[in-house]
Design a protein around this motif. Structure first.
Motif, mmCIF file in Angstrom:
data_model
loop_
_atom_site.group_PDB
_atom_site.id
_atom_site.type_symbol
_atom_site.label_atom_id
_atom_site.label_comp_id
_atom_site.label_asym_id
_atom_site.label_seq_id
_atom_site.Cartn_x
_atom_site.Cartn_y
_atom_site.Cartn_z
ATOM 1 N N UNK A 88 -0.846 -0.651 -7.510
ATOM 2 C CA UNK A 88 -1.032 0.793 -7.583
ATOM 3 C C UNK A 88 -2.406 0.923 -7.745
ATOM 4 N N UNK A 89 -2.986 2.035 -7.201
ATOM 5 C CA UNK A 89 -4.539 2.347 -7.242
ATOM 6 C C UNK A 89 -4.607 4.012 -7.604
ATOM 7 N N UNK A 90 -4.772 4.186 -9.164
ATOM 8 C CA UNK A 90 -4.907 5.369 -9.490
ATOM 9 C C UNK A 90 -6.155 5.971 -8.999
ATOM 10 N N UNK A 91 -7.294 5.164 -8.710
ATOM 11 C CA UNK A 91 -8.548 5.730 -8.089
ATOM 12 C C UNK A 91 -8.820 5.751 -6.974
ATOM 13 N N UNK A 92 -8.029 5.914 -6.052
ATOM 14 C CA UNK A 92 -8.062 5.890 -4.711
ATOM 15 C C UNK A 92 -8.488 7.011 -4.057
ATOM 16 N N UNK A 93 -8.841 6.905 -2.908
ATOM 17 C CA UNK A 93 -9.642 7.956 -2.230
ATOM 18 C C UNK A 93 -8.600 8.938 -1.677
ATOM 19 N N UNK A 94 -7.547 8.655 -1.755
ATOM 20 C CA UNK A 94 -6.422 9.476 -1.428
ATOM 21 C C UNK A 94 -5.235 9.658 -2.751
ATOM 22 N N UNK A 95 -5.246 10.882 -3.146
ATOM 23 C CA UNK A 95 -4.490 11.117 -4.416
ATOM 24 C C UNK A 95 -3.563 10.158 -4.717
ATOM 25 N N UNK A 96 -3.680 9.044 -5.409
ATOM 26 C CA UNK A 96 -2.959 8.142 -5.992
ATOM 27 C C UNK A 96 -2.301 7.285 -4.702
ATOM 28 N N UNK A 97 -2.211 5.779 -4.883
ATOM 29 C CA UNK A 97 -1.747 5.083 -3.800
ATOM 30 C C UNK A 97 -1.093 3.899 -4.264
ATOM 31 N N UNK A 98 0.182 3.658 -3.370
ATOM 32 C CA UNK A 98 1.065 2.363 -3.823
ATOM 33 C C UNK A 98 0.941 1.350 -2.886
ATOM 34 N N UNK A 99 0.363 0.260 -3.067
ATOM 35 C CA UNK A 99 0.192 -0.687 -1.616
ATOM 36 C C UNK A 99 1.460 -1.435 -1.387
ATOM 37 N N UNK A 100 1.540 -1.833 -0.142
ATOM 38 C CA UNK A 100 2.516 -2.311 0.736
ATOM 39 C C UNK A 100 2.122 -3.806 0.771
ATOM 40 N N UNK A 101 2.786 -4.448 0.640
ATOM 41 C CA UNK A 101 2.364 -6.360 0.515
ATOM 42 C C UNK A 101 2.193 -6.627 2.086
ATOM 43 N N UNK A 102 1.728 -5.826 2.932
ATOM 44 C CA UNK A 102 1.364 -6.083 4.343
ATOM 45 C C UNK A 102 -0.179 -6.813 4.389
ATOM 46 N N UNK A 103 -0.202 -7.703 5.044
ATOM 47 C CA UNK A 103 0.625 -8.688 5.722
ATOM 48 C C UNK A 103 1.309 -9.812 5.008
ATOM 49 N N UNK A 104 2.399 -10.106 5.380
ATOM 50 C CA UNK A 104 3.178 -11.073 5.091
ATOM 51 C C UNK A 104 2.767 -12.427 5.938
ATOM 52 N N UNK A 105 3.462 -13.489 5.448
ATOM 53 C CA UNK A 105 3.156 -14.852 6.215
ATOM 54 C C UNK A 105 3.315 -14.812 7.748
ATOM 55 N N UNK A 106 4.488 -14.225 8.093
ATOM 56 C CA UNK A 106 4.539 -13.985 9.568
ATOM 57 C C UNK A 106 3.628 -13.141 10.250
ATOM 58 N N UNK A 107 3.167 -11.864 9.628
ATOM 59 C CA UNK A 107 2.280 -11.221 10.198
ATOM 60 C C UNK A 107 0.749 -11.910 10.194
ATOM 61 N N UNK A 108 0.283 -12.678 9.148
ATOM 62 C CA UNK A 108 -0.677 -13.570 9.371
ATOM 63 C C UNK A 108 -0.506 -14.871 10.337
ATOM 64 N N UNK A 109 0.433 -15.151 10.461
ATOM 65 C CA UNK A 109 0.501 -16.280 11.521
ATOM 66 C C UNK A 109 0.521 -15.718 12.727
ATOM 67 N N UNK A 110 1.102 -14.638 13.095
ATOM 68 C CA UNK A 110 1.033 -14.088 14.406
ATOM 69 C C UNK A 110 -0.484 -13.706 14.786
ATOM 70 N N UNK A 111 -1.072 -12.928 13.887
ATOM 71 C CA UNK A 111 -2.392 -12.644 14.084
ATOM 72 C C UNK A 111 -3.427 -13.908 14.308
#
Length: 169
Positions: A88-111
Protein backbone atom coordinates in the motif's frame (compact mmCIF):
# COMPACT_ATOMS: atom_id res chain seq x y z
CA UNK A 1 -48.86 -1.33 2.60
CA UNK A 2 -47.78 -1.52 6.25
CA UNK A 3 -46.32 -4.96 5.62
CA UNK A 4 -44.24 -3.77 2.66
CA UNK A 5 -42.87 -0.88 4.72
CA UNK A 6 -42.04 -3.23 7.57
CA UNK A 7 -40.30 -5.67 5.21
CA UNK A 8 -38.25 -2.84 3.66
CA UNK A 9 -37.31 -1.62 7.15
CA UNK A 10 -36.18 -5.13 8.17
CA UNK A 11 -34.15 -5.56 4.97
CA UNK A 12 -32.46 -2.20 5.53
CA UNK A 13 -31.79 -3.01 9.19
CA UNK A 14 -30.15 -6.28 8.20
CA UNK A 15 -27.91 -4.48 5.74
CA UNK A 16 -29.29 -6.28 2.70
CA UNK A 17 -29.79 -3.15 0.64
CA UNK A 18 -27.30 -1.94 -1.95
CA UNK A 19 -23.98 -1.16 -0.38
CA UNK A 20 -23.55 2.26 -1.91
CA UNK A 21 -23.31 4.91 0.80
CA UNK A 22 -26.01 7.56 0.86
CA UNK A 23 -24.53 11.07 0.92
CA UNK A 24 -24.64 12.53 4.41
CA UNK A 25 -25.31 9.19 6.11
CA UNK A 26 -22.48 7.43 7.92
CA UNK A 27 -21.82 3.89 6.70
CA UNK A 28 -20.31 1.24 8.95
CA UNK A 29 -16.80 0.13 8.06
CA UNK A 30 -16.89 -3.28 6.33
CA UNK A 31 -15.16 -6.17 8.12
CA UNK A 32 -11.64 -7.16 7.11
CA UNK A 33 -11.79 -8.71 3.65
CA UNK A 34 -10.08 -11.92 2.57
CA UNK A 35 -11.03 -11.68 -1.12
CA UNK A 36 -11.82 -8.97 -3.68
CA UNK A 37 -13.79 -9.53 -6.87
CA UNK A 38 -13.61 -6.91 -9.61
CA UNK A 39 -16.21 -7.25 -12.36
CA UNK A 40 -15.14 -4.97 -15.19
CA UNK A 41 -18.36 -5.40 -17.20
CA UNK A 42 -20.55 -4.51 -14.19
CA UNK A 43 -18.03 -1.92 -12.91
CA UNK A 44 -18.18 -3.32 -9.39
CA UNK A 45 -15.65 -4.10 -6.69
CA UNK A 46 -16.97 -6.59 -4.12
CA UNK A 47 -15.29 -7.37 -0.80
CA UNK A 48 -15.73 -10.85 0.65
CA UNK A 49 -15.13 -12.15 4.16
CA UNK A 50 -15.31 -15.90 4.82
CA UNK A 51 -16.94 -16.44 1.43
CA UNK A 52 -19.71 -13.88 1.91
CA UNK A 53 -19.93 -10.48 0.20
CA UNK A 54 -19.62 -7.69 2.74
CA UNK A 55 -19.55 -4.55 0.57
CA UNK A 56 -20.09 -3.66 -3.09
CA UNK A 57 -18.65 -0.53 -4.68
CA UNK A 58 -20.22 0.54 -7.99
CA UNK A 59 -19.26 2.80 -10.88
CA UNK A 60 -15.55 2.15 -10.53
CA UNK A 61 -13.18 3.43 -13.22
CA UNK A 62 -10.54 1.52 -15.18
CA UNK A 63 -7.80 2.14 -17.68
CA UNK A 64 -8.68 4.27 -20.69
CA UNK A 65 -8.94 1.04 -22.77
CA UNK A 66 -11.00 -1.07 -20.35
CA UNK A 67 -11.81 -4.08 -22.55
CA UNK A 68 -9.39 -7.00 -22.47
CA UNK A 69 -6.45 -8.05 -20.31
CA UNK A 70 -3.46 -5.78 -19.81
CA UNK A 71 -0.53 -7.12 -21.82
CA UNK A 72 1.98 -4.34 -22.30
CA UNK A 73 3.27 -1.12 -20.79
CA UNK A 74 1.18 1.78 -22.06
CA UNK A 75 -1.80 -0.22 -23.38
CA UNK A 76 -4.03 1.50 -20.78
CA UNK A 77 -5.83 -1.78 -20.00
CA UNK A 78 -6.69 -3.08 -16.56
CA UNK A 79 -5.34 -6.60 -15.92
CA UNK A 80 -7.62 -9.62 -15.66
CA UNK A 81 -6.94 -12.72 -13.59
CA UNK A 82 -5.94 -13.69 -10.06
CA UNK A 83 -3.51 -11.46 -8.18
CA UNK A 84 -2.96 -10.22 -4.62
CA UNK A 85 -2.79 -6.87 -2.90
CA UNK A 86 0.93 -6.80 -2.23
CA UNK A 87 1.56 -3.37 -0.68
CA UNK A 88 0.00 0.00 0.00
CA UNK A 89 1.09 3.57 -0.61
CA UNK A 90 -0.11 6.25 1.81
CA UNK A 91 1.84 8.90 -0.17
CA UNK A 92 0.27 8.11 -3.53
CA UNK A 93 -0.45 10.81 -6.11
CA UNK A 94 -4.00 9.42 -5.87
CA UNK A 95 -5.64 9.60 -2.45
CA UNK A 96 -4.23 6.34 -1.02
CA UNK A 97 -3.46 3.27 -3.12
CA UNK A 98 -3.35 -0.52 -2.83
CA UNK A 99 -0.96 -2.21 -5.28
CA UNK A 100 -2.08 -5.23 -7.29
CA UNK A 101 0.63 -7.85 -7.93
CA UNK A 102 0.50 -7.45 -11.73
CA UNK A 103 2.50 -8.63 -13.64
CA UNK A 104 2.66 -12.26 -12.59
CA UNK A 105 4.98 -14.86 -14.17
CA UNK A 106 2.54 -15.62 -16.98
CA UNK A 107 2.12 -11.91 -17.79
CA UNK A 108 5.91 -11.43 -17.87
CA UNK A 109 6.47 -14.49 -20.07
CA UNK A 110 3.83 -13.39 -22.57
CA UNK A 111 5.23 -9.86 -22.87
CA UNK A 112 8.81 -11.16 -23.11
CA UNK A 113 7.82 -13.54 -25.93
CA UNK A 114 6.49 -10.50 -27.81
CA UNK A 115 9.64 -8.49 -27.08
CA UNK A 116 7.64 -6.07 -24.94
CA UNK A 117 7.45 -4.83 -21.34
CA UNK A 118 4.33 -6.01 -19.44
CA UNK A 119 4.12 -2.77 -17.48
CA UNK A 120 3.28 -2.68 -13.80
CA UNK A 121 2.41 -0.44 -10.90
CA UNK A 122 -1.29 -1.26 -11.09
CA UNK A 123 -3.26 -0.02 -8.07
CA UNK A 124 -6.71 0.38 -6.62
CA UNK A 125 -6.68 4.06 -5.74
CA UNK A 126 -8.72 7.15 -5.04
CA UNK A 127 -8.91 10.36 -6.99
CA UNK A 128 -5.91 12.49 -8.05
CA UNK A 129 -4.60 14.57 -5.15
CA UNK A 130 -4.83 17.65 -7.39
CA UNK A 131 -8.61 17.16 -7.60
CA UNK A 132 -9.88 19.12 -4.62
CA UNK A 133 -13.47 17.85 -4.73
CA UNK A 134 -15.67 15.38 -6.56
CA UNK A 135 -14.76 12.41 -8.68
CA UNK A 136 -13.49 11.96 -12.23
CA UNK A 137 -15.94 10.05 -14.40
CA UNK A 138 -15.32 7.55 -17.16
CA UNK A 139 -12.21 5.43 -17.64
CA UNK A 140 -9.22 7.67 -17.03
CA UNK A 141 -6.41 5.64 -15.44
CA UNK A 142 -3.45 4.00 -17.17
CA UNK A 143 -4.74 0.56 -16.11
CA UNK A 144 -5.52 1.06 -12.43
CA UNK A 145 -8.89 0.75 -10.70
CA UNK A 146 -10.18 4.07 -9.36
CA UNK A 147 -12.80 4.64 -6.69
CA UNK A 148 -13.88 7.70 -4.71
CA UNK A 149 -11.68 9.00 -1.90
CA UNK A 150 -14.22 7.88 0.71
CA UNK A 151 -14.25 4.40 -0.82
CA UNK A 152 -10.45 4.04 -0.88
CA UNK A 153 -10.39 5.08 2.78
CA UNK A 154 -12.77 2.18 3.57
CA UNK A 155 -10.76 -0.21 1.40
CA UNK A 156 -7.51 0.92 3.05
CA UNK A 157 -8.88 -0.23 6.42
CA UNK A 158 -10.67 -3.37 5.19
CA UNK A 159 -8.07 -4.88 2.82
CA UNK A 160 -4.83 -6.20 4.33
CA UNK A 161 -1.72 -6.88 2.27
CA UNK A 162 -1.88 -10.42 0.87
CA UNK A 163 -5.60 -10.27 0.08
CA UNK A 164 -6.48 -12.22 -3.08
CA UNK A 165 -8.07 -10.26 -5.91
CA UNK A 166 -9.79 -11.67 -8.99
CA UNK A 167 -10.36 -9.26 -11.87
CA UNK A 168 -12.88 -10.45 -14.46
CA UNK A 169 -14.15 -8.99 -17.72
Amino acid sequence: MKHISLILFIIAALGLTACQPTPGIAVAQPPVADFILIDKSDRTLTLFTAGKPTRVYSDISFGAAPTGHKQFEGDERTPEGRYTIDTRNPNSAYHLSLRISYPNERDRAFAEAQGRDPGGEIFIHGQPNALTAGRLTGDWTDGCIAVSNAEIEELWKAVPDGTAIDIQQ
